[in-house]
Scaffold this motif. Structure first.
Motif, PDB file in Angstrom:
ATOM      1  N   VAL A  28       1.815  -0.891  -2.255  1.00  0.00           N
ATOM      2  CA  VAL A  28       0.775  -0.191  -1.487  1.00  0.00           C
ATOM      3  C   VAL A  28      -0.574  -0.339  -2.179  1.00  0.00           C
ATOM      4  CG1 VAL A  28       0.031   2.041  -0.578  1.00  0.00           C
ATOM      5  CG2 VAL A  28       2.462   1.485  -0.648  1.00  0.00           C
ATOM      6  N   ALA A  29      -0.586  -0.180  -3.497  1.00  0.00           N
ATOM      7  CA  ALA A  29      -1.840  -0.266  -4.256  1.00  0.00           C
ATOM      8  C   ALA A  29      -2.489  -1.636  -4.092  1.00  0.00           C
ATOM      9  CB  ALA A  29      -1.573   0.024  -5.732  1.00  0.00           C
ATOM     10  N   TRP A  30      -1.692  -2.693  -4.160  1.00  0.00           N
ATOM     11  CA  TRP A  30      -2.246  -4.043  -4.049  1.00  0.00           C
ATOM     12  C   TRP A  30      -2.809  -4.310  -2.651  1.00  0.00           C
ATOM     13  CZ3 TRP A  30       2.708  -5.819  -6.869  1.00  0.00           C
ATOM     14  CH2 TRP A  30       2.505  -5.743  -8.255  1.00  0.00           C
ATOM     15  N   VAL A  31      -2.141  -3.805  -1.625  1.00  0.00           N
ATOM     16  CA  VAL A  31      -2.659  -3.969  -0.261  1.00  0.00           C
ATOM     17  C   VAL A  31      -4.009  -3.263  -0.130  1.00  0.00           C
ATOM     18  CG1 VAL A  31      -2.276  -3.376   2.167  1.00  0.00           C
ATOM     19  CG2 VAL A  31      -0.384  -4.286   0.794  1.00  0.00           C
ATOM     20  N   LEU A  32      -4.105  -2.051  -0.655  1.00  0.00           N
ATOM     21  CA  LEU A  32      -5.362  -1.300  -0.585  1.00  0.00           C
ATOM     22  C   LEU A  32      -6.450  -1.971  -1.415  1.00  0.00           C
ATOM     23  CD1 LEU A  32      -3.973   2.358  -0.864  1.00  0.00           C
ATOM     24  CD2 LEU A  32      -4.858   1.242   1.191  1.00  0.00           C
ATOM     25  N   GLN A  33      -6.103  -2.421  -2.616  1.00  0.00           N
ATOM     26  CA  GLN A  33      -7.085  -3.061  -3.490  1.00  0.00           C
ATOM     27  C   GLN A  33      -7.612  -4.363  -2.876  1.00  0.00           C
ATOM     28  OE1 GLN A  33      -8.350  -2.182  -6.538  1.00  0.00           O
ATOM     29  NE2 GLN A  33      -7.292  -0.225  -6.640  1.00  0.00           N
TER      30      GLN A  33
ATOM     31  N   ASN B 158      -8.009  -4.975   0.197  1.00  0.00           N
ATOM     32  CA  ASN B 158      -8.691  -4.772   1.469  1.00  0.00           C
ATOM     33  C   ASN B 158      -9.694  -3.623   1.404  1.00  0.00           C
ATOM     34  OD1 ASN B 158      -7.163  -6.631   3.549  1.00  0.00           O
ATOM     35  ND2 ASN B 158      -5.582  -5.707   2.250  1.00  0.00           N
ATOM     36  N   GLY B 159     -10.440  -3.574   0.309  1.00  0.00           N
ATOM     37  CA  GLY B 159     -11.538  -2.623   0.225  1.00  0.00           C
ATOM     38  C   GLY B 159     -11.410  -1.570  -0.840  1.00  0.00           C
ATOM     39  N   GLY B 160     -10.213  -1.411  -1.430  1.00  0.00           N
ATOM     40  CA  GLY B 160     -10.058  -0.396  -2.477  1.00  0.00           C
ATOM     41  C   GLY B 160     -10.291   1.006  -1.944  1.00  0.00           C
ATOM     42  N   VAL B 161     -11.302   1.685  -2.481  1.00  0.00           N
ATOM     43  CA  VAL B 161     -11.604   3.060  -2.041  1.00  0.00           C
ATOM     44  C   VAL B 161     -12.089   3.098  -0.598  1.00  0.00           C
ATOM     45  CG1 VAL B 161     -12.084   3.906  -4.360  1.00  0.00           C
ATOM     46  CG2 VAL B 161     -13.931   2.898  -2.997  1.00  0.00           C
TER      47      VAL B 161
ATOM     48  N   TRP C 220      -4.614  -0.289   6.765  1.00  0.00           N
ATOM     49  CA  TRP C 220      -4.154  -1.027   5.593  1.00  0.00           C
ATOM     50  C   TRP C 220      -3.149  -0.208   4.789  1.00  0.00           C
ATOM     51  CZ3 TRP C 220      -4.629  -5.858   5.967  1.00  0.00           C
ATOM     52  CH2 TRP C 220      -5.762  -6.452   6.524  1.00  0.00           C
ATOM     53  N   PHE C 221      -3.358   1.100   4.740  1.00  0.00           N
ATOM     54  CA  PHE C 221      -2.389   1.974   4.060  1.00  0.00           C
ATOM     55  C   PHE C 221      -1.050   1.941   4.787  1.00  0.00           C
ATOM     56  CE2 PHE C 221      -0.486   6.300   3.787  1.00  0.00           C
ATOM     57  CZ  PHE C 221      -0.069   6.226   2.471  1.00  0.00           C
TER      58      PHE C 221
ATOM     59  N   GLY D 266      -7.951   3.752  -7.982  1.00  0.00           N
ATOM     60  CA  GLY D 266      -9.079   3.499  -7.103  1.00  0.00           C
ATOM     61  C   GLY D 266      -8.642   3.371  -5.658  1.00  0.00           C
ATOM     62  N   PHE D 267      -8.206   4.505  -5.075  1.00  0.00           N
ATOM     63  CA  PHE D 267      -7.661   4.502  -3.723  1.00  0.00           C
ATOM     64  C   PHE D 267      -8.545   5.333  -2.787  1.00  0.00           C
ATOM     65  CE2 PHE D 267      -3.740   4.335  -6.483  1.00  0.00           C
ATOM     66  CZ  PHE D 267      -3.631   2.951  -6.405  1.00  0.00           C
ATOM     67  N   PRO D 268      -8.394   5.151  -1.472  1.00  0.00           N
ATOM     68  CA  PRO D 268      -9.216   5.893  -0.505  1.00  0.00           C
ATOM     69  C   PRO D 268      -8.993   7.404  -0.598  1.00  0.00           C
ATOM     70  CG  PRO D 268      -8.126   4.033   0.548  1.00  0.00           C
ATOM     71  CD  PRO D 268      -7.524   4.152  -0.820  1.00  0.00           C
ATOM     72  N   ALA D 269      -9.988   8.157  -0.212  1.00  0.00           N
ATOM     73  CA  ALA D 269      -9.939   9.620  -0.313  1.00  0.00           C
ATOM     74  C   ALA D 269      -8.894  10.231   0.621  1.00  0.00           C
ATOM     75  CB  ALA D 269     -11.317  10.208  -0.004  1.00  0.00           C
ATOM     76  N   PHE D 270      -8.543   9.513   1.724  1.00  0.00           N
ATOM     77  CA  PHE D 270      -7.601  10.106   2.677  1.00  0.00           C
ATOM     78  C   PHE D 270      -6.177  10.194   2.105  1.00  0.00           C
ATOM     79  CE2 PHE D 270      -7.691   5.553   3.904  1.00  0.00           C
ATOM     80  CZ  PHE D 270      -6.344   5.230   3.764  1.00  0.00           C
ATOM     81  N   LEU D 271      -5.923   9.588   0.951  1.00  0.00           N
ATOM     82  CA  LEU D 271      -4.607   9.707   0.332  1.00  0.00           C
ATOM     83  C   LEU D 271      -4.417  11.048  -0.364  1.00  0.00           C
ATOM     84  CD1 LEU D 271      -3.894   6.230  -1.320  1.00  0.00           C
ATOM     85  CD2 LEU D 271      -3.033   7.133   0.823  1.00  0.00           C
TER      86      LEU D 271
END
Length: 331
Positions: A84-89, A91-94, A100-101, A156-161
């Motif tokens: 999950v972390a690699w997919v988020l990183q 495709n925009g990170g934060v 994408w999540f 370094g993940f999006p705030a919605f997590l």
């Protein structure tokens, strides 16, 4: 009234006696020992800490019921979280979007299930011991994760997590609600579905199950696949809880999941055990940890107490078995 009592007894089974007694003992002891124990803060803390350990215990439960073991649960959870972390990183990170999540979660469950498929196939077709197979998978997944991350954290993940790991709905933590949903899913699987019945049969006597027409290889592969998928769910929750992923996250949970299964009345040789008593056992272990923390004990002491508790459970089980044998002889 009798029918209701019978239904409750059938739901919980005789396995509830051990964890039920332990629950009462922990509540009474720490209730008197620490005035802060019976408080909203304590139960709130338990509610947030329980899910990740609980999900990993559910992942351990199915293999144990077949007479096996999955030693790779924590590292499978972490490699799924890394997916999950690699997919988020990538495709925009934060700034990554929810889509994408969602894709990362699907891929994480696929990765977790894939590790289970590999273990299940090797165990089913080579008849290698589950401990050796899952230990090999644990070493492989751990080494792969450390190689890819170089032993560091991914963050370094999006705030919605954040709400997924720390949010609440109607006062109930979201991770706890996810865990309870998984408990109910496992309960239905083991009590209402053919796979659950076959799982118990294999744990009781795999040769007898084979002669009864059960496709034992298929069932074993499915059991380890579901175990890996549940590990992935745990990994996603851990990512949201810690806001980071590391290969070594939750390493200490492995033996505690085994303890929770045995404390919940699951036969270590397979064939017997229910989900609800295991859920109660998990609550007991978390309350025990919280109680010791309130009394100023070190977390390492809690781990030591869990180990002593496992030995005590084994001794009490042996004594109970001997008592039953004596009663039968007298009868």
């Amino acid at each position: 009234m009798n029918s209701v009592a019978t239904r409750i007894k059938d739901l919980l089974g005789p396995e509830i006696a051990g964890p039920g007694f332990a629950f009462l003992a922990v509540m009474l002891f720490f209730g008197f020992a620490s005035p802060q124990f019976l408080s909203e803060a304590t139960f709130g803390s338990v509610a947030f800490q329980l899910p990740e350990l609980g999900l990993l215990t559910l992942a351990m439960l199915l293999p144990v019921l077949t007479g096996g073991l999955n030693l790779a649960i924590t590292f499978t959870a972490n490699i799924a979280g890394l997916t999950v972390a690699w997919v988020l990183q990538a495709n925009g990170g934060v700034d990554a979007g929810i889509a994408w999540f969602a894709l990362g979660c699907v891929l994480a469950v696929a990765v977790g299930a894939a590790t289970g498929v590999v273990m299940g196939l090797v165990i089913a077709y080579t008849r290698a011991h589950p401990i050796l197979v899952s230990l090999s998978m644990m070493i492989f997944v751990r080494g792969l994760g450390e190689f890819l991350t170089r032993g560091g954290d991914v963050s370094g993940f999006p705030a919605f997590l954040q709400p997924i790991g720390h949010g609440s709905i109607l006062g109930f933590p979201i991770p706890l609600l996810i865990f309870i949903a998984c408990v109910l899913l496992w309960h239905v699987l083991l009590t209402r579905m053919k796979l659950g019945f076959n799982t118990y049969m294999i744990g009781s006597n795999i040769e007898a199950a084979r002669y009864s027409g059960v496709n034992t290889r298929k069932v074993i592969v499915l059991v380890y696949t579901l175990s890996g998928a549940m590990c992935a769910v745990a990994g996603i929750i851990m990512l949201a809880r810690f806001n980071s992923v590391r290969v070594g996250h939750g390493e200490s949970y492995l033996l505690i999941t085994v303890l929770a299964c045995f404390l919940g009345g699951v036969n270590p040789f397979g064939g017997f055990g229910r989900v609800i008593p295991v859920f109660v056992a998990l609550v007991v272990l978390q309350l025990l940890s919280s109680g010791l923390n309130l009394m100023g004990a070190n977390q390492h002491l809690a781990t030591a107490v869990w180990g002593i508790l496992l030995i005590a459970v084994m001794i009490l089980r042996w004594l109970a078995a001997q008592l039953m044998i004596l009663n039968r002889r007298k009868g």
